[in-house]
Design a protein around this motif. Structure first.
Motif, PDB file in Angstrom:
ATOM      1  N   PHE A  90       0.934  -1.154   0.079  1.00  0.00           N
ATOM      2  CA  PHE A  90       0.277  -0.075  -0.104  1.00  0.00           C
ATOM      3  C   PHE A  90       0.717   1.118  -0.203  1.00  0.00           C
ATOM      4  O   PHE A  90       0.519   2.303  -0.697  1.00  0.00           O
ATOM      5  N   LEU A  91       1.834   1.350   0.618  1.00  0.00           N
ATOM      6  CA  LEU A  91       2.815   2.452   0.687  1.00  0.00           C
ATOM      7  C   LEU A  91       3.494   2.091  -0.750  1.00  0.00           C
ATOM      8  O   LEU A  91       3.631   3.584  -1.446  1.00  0.00           O
ATOM      9  N   GLY A  92       3.699   1.326  -1.716  1.00  0.00           N
ATOM     10  CA  GLY A  92       4.242   1.507  -2.937  1.00  0.00           C
ATOM     11  C   GLY A  92       3.339   2.420  -3.849  1.00  0.00           C
ATOM     12  O   GLY A  92       3.473   3.100  -5.130  1.00  0.00           O
ATOM     13  N   VAL A  93       2.293   1.814  -3.915  1.00  0.00           N
ATOM     14  CA  VAL A  93       1.065   1.617  -4.677  1.00  0.00           C
ATOM     15  C   VAL A  93       0.115   3.315  -4.169  1.00  0.00           C
ATOM     16  O   VAL A  93       0.311   4.118  -5.047  1.00  0.00           O
ATOM     17  N   GLY A  94       0.899   4.034  -3.179  1.00  0.00           N
ATOM     18  CA  GLY A  94       0.780   5.266  -2.644  1.00  0.00           C
ATOM     19  C   GLY A  94       1.692   6.252  -3.154  1.00  0.00           C
ATOM     20  O   GLY A  94       1.479   7.111  -4.256  1.00  0.00           O
ATOM     21  N   GLY A  95       2.600   5.341  -3.379  1.00  0.00           N
ATOM     22  CA  GLY A  95       4.231   6.702  -3.760  1.00  0.00           C
ATOM     23  C   GLY A  95       4.146   6.297  -5.267  1.00  0.00           C
ATOM     24  O   GLY A  95       4.200   7.566  -5.756  1.00  0.00           O
ATOM     25  N   TYR A  96       3.184   5.458  -6.058  1.00  0.00           N
ATOM     26  CA  TYR A  96       3.497   5.170  -7.434  1.00  0.00           C
ATOM     27  C   TYR A  96       2.298   6.059  -7.826  1.00  0.00           C
ATOM     28  O   TYR A  96       2.532   7.108  -9.163  1.00  0.00           O
ATOM     29  N   VAL A  97       1.139   5.817  -7.333  1.00  0.00           N
ATOM     30  CA  VAL A  97       0.053   6.656  -7.703  1.00  0.00           C
ATOM     31  C   VAL A  97      -0.021   8.207  -7.326  1.00  0.00           C
ATOM     32  O   VAL A  97       0.162   9.258  -8.547  1.00  0.00           O
ATOM     33  N   GLY A 116      -3.266   8.069  -3.501  1.00  0.00           N
ATOM     34  CA  GLY A 116      -2.658   7.713  -3.271  1.00  0.00           C
ATOM     35  C   GLY A 116      -3.611   6.564  -2.187  1.00  0.00           C
ATOM     36  O   GLY A 116      -3.665   5.216  -2.290  1.00  0.00           O
ATOM     37  N   GLY A 117      -3.898   6.876  -1.030  1.00  0.00           N
ATOM     38  CA  GLY A 117      -4.961   6.937  -0.120  1.00  0.00           C
ATOM     39  C   GLY A 117      -5.453   5.774  -0.809  1.00  0.00           C
ATOM     40  O   GLY A 117      -6.110   4.704  -0.852  1.00  0.00           O
ATOM     41  N   LEU A 118      -6.791   6.536  -1.883  1.00  0.00           N
ATOM     42  CA  LEU A 118      -7.569   5.782  -2.019  1.00  0.00           C
ATOM     43  C   LEU A 118      -7.848   4.683  -3.058  1.00  0.00           C
ATOM     44  O   LEU A 118      -8.361   3.261  -2.921  1.00  0.00           O
ATOM     45  N   ALA A 119      -6.436   4.701  -3.981  1.00  0.00           N
ATOM     46  CA  ALA A 119      -5.400   3.495  -4.783  1.00  0.00           C
ATOM     47  C   ALA A 119      -5.499   2.057  -3.596  1.00  0.00           C
ATOM     48  O   ALA A 119      -5.971   1.097  -4.027  1.00  0.00           O
ATOM     49  N   ALA A 120      -4.900   2.541  -2.873  1.00  0.00           N
ATOM     50  CA  ALA A 120      -4.749   1.458  -1.419  1.00  0.00           C
ATOM     51  C   ALA A 120      -6.087   0.586  -1.069  1.00  0.00           C
ATOM     52  O   ALA A 120      -6.191  -0.438  -0.977  1.00  0.00           O
ATOM     53  N   VAL A 121      -6.524   2.119  -0.835  1.00  0.00           N
ATOM     54  CA  VAL A 121      -8.303   0.843  -0.434  1.00  0.00           C
ATOM     55  C   VAL A 121      -8.463   0.134  -1.369  1.00  0.00           C
ATOM     56  O   VAL A 121      -8.729  -1.114  -0.723  1.00  0.00           O
ATOM     57  N   ALA A 122      -8.558  -0.017  -2.421  1.00  0.00           N
ATOM     58  CA  ALA A 122      -8.860  -0.336  -3.725  1.00  0.00           C
ATOM     59  C   ALA A 122      -8.022  -1.662  -3.699  1.00  0.00           C
ATOM     60  O   ALA A 122      -8.874  -2.506  -3.600  1.00  0.00           O
ATOM     61  N   LEU A 123      -6.963  -1.304  -3.575  1.00  0.00           N
ATOM     62  CA  LEU A 123      -5.612  -2.659  -3.758  1.00  0.00           C
ATOM     63  C   LEU A 123      -6.225  -3.801  -2.272  1.00  0.00           C
ATOM     64  O   LEU A 123      -6.133  -4.729  -2.797  1.00  0.00           O
ATOM     65  N   SER A 237      -7.578  -0.247   6.994  1.00  0.00           N
ATOM     66  CA  SER A 237      -6.106  -0.337   7.274  1.00  0.00           C
ATOM     67  C   SER A 237      -5.079  -0.041   6.082  1.00  0.00           C
ATOM     68  O   SER A 237      -3.419   0.277   6.433  1.00  0.00           O
ATOM     69  N   ALA A 238      -5.746  -0.015   4.400  1.00  0.00           N
ATOM     70  CA  ALA A 238      -4.041   0.234   3.457  1.00  0.00           C
ATOM     71  C   ALA A 238      -4.496   2.236   3.437  1.00  0.00           C
ATOM     72  O   ALA A 238      -3.212   2.793   3.001  1.00  0.00           O
ATOM     73  N   PHE A 239      -5.601   2.143   3.747  1.00  0.00           N
ATOM     74  CA  PHE A 239      -5.281   3.802   3.724  1.00  0.00           C
ATOM     75  C   PHE A 239      -4.694   4.803   3.484  1.00  0.00           C
ATOM     76  O   PHE A 239      -4.277   5.251   3.113  1.00  0.00           O
ATOM     77  N   TRP A 240      -4.453   5.323   5.129  1.00  0.00           N
ATOM     78  CA  TRP A 240      -3.441   5.968   5.259  1.00  0.00           C
ATOM     79  C   TRP A 240      -1.635   5.821   4.937  1.00  0.00           C
ATOM     80  O   TRP A 240      -0.945   6.458   5.203  1.00  0.00           O
ATOM     81  N   VAL A 241      -1.504   4.030   4.760  1.00  0.00           N
ATOM     82  CA  VAL A 241       0.173   3.624   4.601  1.00  0.00           C
ATOM     83  C   VAL A 241      -0.462   4.032   2.994  1.00  0.00           C
ATOM     84  O   VAL A 241       0.751   4.187   2.604  1.00  0.00           O
ATOM     85  N   GLY A 242      -1.077   4.002   2.071  1.00  0.00           N
ATOM     86  CA  GLY A 242      -1.179   5.312   0.476  1.00  0.00           C
ATOM     87  C   GLY A 242      -0.846   6.420   1.296  1.00  0.00           C
ATOM     88  O   GLY A 242       0.008   6.677   0.411  1.00  0.00           O
ATOM     89  N   VAL A 243      -1.400   7.332   1.379  1.00  0.00           N
ATOM     90  CA  VAL A 243      -1.937   8.029   1.839  1.00  0.00           C
ATOM     91  C   VAL A 243       0.287   9.137   1.726  1.00  0.00           C
ATOM     92  O   VAL A 243       1.316   9.394   1.366  1.00  0.00           O
ATOM     93  N   ALA A 244       0.574   8.001   2.353  1.00  0.00           N
ATOM     94  CA  ALA A 244       2.189   8.388   3.417  1.00  0.00           C
ATOM     95  C   ALA A 244       3.255   7.885   2.877  1.00  0.00           C
ATOM     96  O   ALA A 244       4.564   8.276   2.396  1.00  0.00           O
TER      97      ALA A 244
END
Ligand SMILES: Nc1ncnc2c1ncn2[C@@H]1O[C@H](COP(=O)(O)OP(=O)(O)O)[C@@H](O)[C@H]1O
Ligand SMILES: [Mg+2]
Lengths: 344, 245
Positions: A90-97, A116-123, A237-244
């Motif tokens: 999720f960190l990576g997906v947020g990073g790339y988004v 990025g956070g929302l993409a992580a949620v979808a994933l 649990s993925a959301f804020w990881v994606g944002v970060a």
């Protein structure tokens, strides 16, 4: 064991005199939290007063990021007991988004972090749908598989820069204040994930997750839609990881598959949550602060990253020896937890 | 009387063990029906198949006229099939009250992220806890209760969802006589108000005393289904318990 005292009354239920709900902790904890928060808000403005300003702000930013990661991981791993070693995806997906629109179109990650956070949620939803068919060790392994799958995919997409990744431009502001926006972004992620964790802990959803952690079959039979709850927990649990992740890549001025998609990052989240207290709101925060501090100490003392790992291991064993439920968990059980840390 | 719960040709094997074999029977609406049989006869497995804790190899479960085979346990709980476990499965880390309300978690945003305990739930839970006599422990962790009290907790928690039928797996097992007397009185009271009970029980005096109808199982099969008098006078039942079948 409580004696079967209620027997005394025979068949007639005893009249129970107003069984009062225990009172929650008073206002004192909010006082401490407010002071901490104000202190953090002012920190980036301290430039004229601190010598090691950049170092301090960088370290604090790092700490805030790990608070966000560990608190987020805890929503699935702590409350529901499903240990994910794949949360680094999720960190990576947020990073790339965030990195791709910046690299190709110059769109600031401060605008795309939310995406990025929302993409992580979808994933998280999709990954949860698949991996949560398993439990226990099989679940852990399936989350690691997820991580390697993403590493492989991202290393082989030219558009994303392959193994080399993408270099990113620096924030277009004065060098003096370069660290401040990231600090505030991570502060938002940390506070956001703590609030989310608190919200979950105090909801019926969180109660359901705790029931799942204790006895999934019992929870299901009692009426908890266990599968649905686990998937939602995974996604949240993925959301804020994606944002970060979106912020982290930008702050380093590059993204690269091996930067994000590593078991080491996931394991660090697990370690922090366990040391601080899995399944508590404050635990992962304490764990993150402690581990970041210890890592920093050993880095300045010994400089090597191998010693870091050794120290983390020793710390884990020592803490769990004296605090089997993690620092916050065990202190609470012994009724020694200061009120400002009791958020459950 | 109408049949509320009906199972037809249920089968379940565990490896080489044919635990449940072509089981068919009906539980009448408003009755207290007991399921008896020697240890290992397949009674708990029948319960597990009814509320889909275990997937049947074949066969159907019908509830109030609908085919409910294969529905998730929490759906069956919502539909009105409540169930307790032979070895109590209270959630020890949670308070008694939390054990009571945990089942009312829905899938809507409101019910998921609203308060952990809604006022009307707490009210209902306290009523039920008083009904079985353990209300004073509402804010105690469930693990601090005695075994008998935990059985009472499971019994009252199952009533929270307002079931049409309650499946009790050995409610008397390990419960001291005074708690048992209290539980039996509650069962009768609820039954008088129309709640159907389907009970696995080893205490024969209790079974013969409270049941309207008794189903006897042995080696995974239904041996006999009749009134307590029929069952008591049937030679095959004694044989089954003595292991002669
Ligand atoms: N999950 C399971 N896995 C393997 N065997 C099982 C399982 N559950 C029950 N059995 C077997 O099925 C048979 C019936 O068991 P059970 O339904 O528990 O009997 P009862 O409740 O009548 O005592 C027994 O031989 C038992 O060992
Ligand atoms: Mg049994």
């Amino acid at each position: 064991m409580i004696e079967d005292r209620a027997d005394a009354g025979g068949l007639e239920p005893e009249v129970v005199e107003a069984v009062a709900a225990p009172k929650g902790p008073g206002r004192s904890r909010w006082g401490v939290v407010a002071v901490l928060l104000v202190g953090l808000l002012l920190l980036p403005l301290s430039r004229p007063f601190i010598d090691s300003y950049n170092y301090t702000v960088l370290l604090a930013t790092n700490g805030l990021m790990w608070i966000a990661l560990a608190s987020s991981w805890n929503i699935l791993g702590g409350y529901s007991g499903y240990i994910s070693l794949g949360h680094a995806v999720f960190l990576g997906v947020g990073g790339y988004v965030a990195a791709v629109p910046l690299f190709y179109y110059g769109v600031s990650p401060f605008l795309t972090a939310l995406a990025g956070g929302l993409a992580a949620v979808a994933l998280g939803l999709v990954a949860g749908l698949i991996t949560l068919r398993t439990r226990g060790p099989a679940f852990i392994i399936s989350t690691i598989a997820l991580l390697f799958m993403f590493l492989l995919i991202f290393e082989n997409i030219d558009y994303l820069g392959g193994t080399a990744g993408l270099p990113l431009p620096v924030v277009p502001i004065s060098r003096d204040w370069l660290k401040a926006p990231f600090f505030y972004a991570m502060l938002i992620a940390a506070v956001g994930s703590i609030v989310l964790s608190y919200q979950v802990a105090h909801s019926k959803f969180g109660l359901g997750l705790r029931a799942i952690a204790e006895d999934e079959t019992k929870a299901e039979v009692a009426g908890v839609p266990t599968r649905f709850y686990k998937i939602i927990a995974f996604a949240l649990s993925a959301f804020w990881v994606g944002v970060a992740g979106a912020m982290w890549g930008y702050s380093l001025a590059f993204v690269r598959p091996t930067l994000f998609f590593t078991v080491a990052i996931s394991a660090q989240m697990v370690l922090m949550a366990i040391i601080g207290g899995r399944g508590t709101v404050a635990g992962p925060v304490i764990g993150a602060v402690l581990i970041v501090a210890v890592n920093e100490f050993s880095l300045t003392q010994f400089g090597s990253s191998e010693i870091n790992i050794l120290i983390s291991g020793v710390l884990l064993v020592t803490v769990l020896l004296f605090f089997p439920l993690g620092i916050v968990g065990t202190l609470r059980e012994k009724r020694l937890l200061p009120a400002f840390l009791d958020w459950d | 009387m109408a049949v509320t719960l009906e199972v037809s040709d249920l089968n379940k094997s565990f490896g080489g063990i044919h635990a449940v074999k072509d089981c068919s029977f009906g539980v009448e609406d408003g009755s207290i029906t007991s399921l008896i049989g020697p240890n290992g006869a397949g009674k708990t497995t029948v319960f597990n198949l009814i509320n889909h804790v275990i997937r049947p190899d074949s066969g159907t479960v019908r509830f109030e006229g609908r085919d409910v085979t294969g529905k998730m346990p929490h759906r069956l709980t919502r539909l009105g099939i409540g169930r307790t476990f032979q070895v109590t499965r209270t959630l020890g880390d949670m308070t008694v009250l939390e054990n009571m309300v945990v089942g009312s978690s829905g899938t809507g945003v409101r019910s998921m992220f609203g308060s952990r305990m809604l006022d009307h739930e707490v009210e209902r839970a306290m009523e039920l806890l008083e009904f079985v006599g353990i209300a004073e422990y509402a804010y105690t962790n469930a693990e601090a209760l005695s075994y008998g009290q935990r059985k009472l907790l499971e019994f009252s928690a199952v009533l929270m969802s307002g079931p049409q039928i309650v499946l009790l797996d050995e409610p008397a097992g390990g419960v001291n006589p005074s708690l048992l007397t209290r539980m039996v009185a509650r069962i009768r009271e609820l039954n008088a108000n129309g709640l159907t009970f389907f009970i696995v029980e080893h205490n024969m005096d209790l079974v013969m005393d409270i049941s309207d109808s008794v189903i006897v199982m042995a080696h995974g099969e239904v041996l006999l289904h009749g009134s307590p008098d029929d069952v008591q006078s049937d030679r095959r039942v004694l044989d089954a318990y003595l292991g002669k079948v």
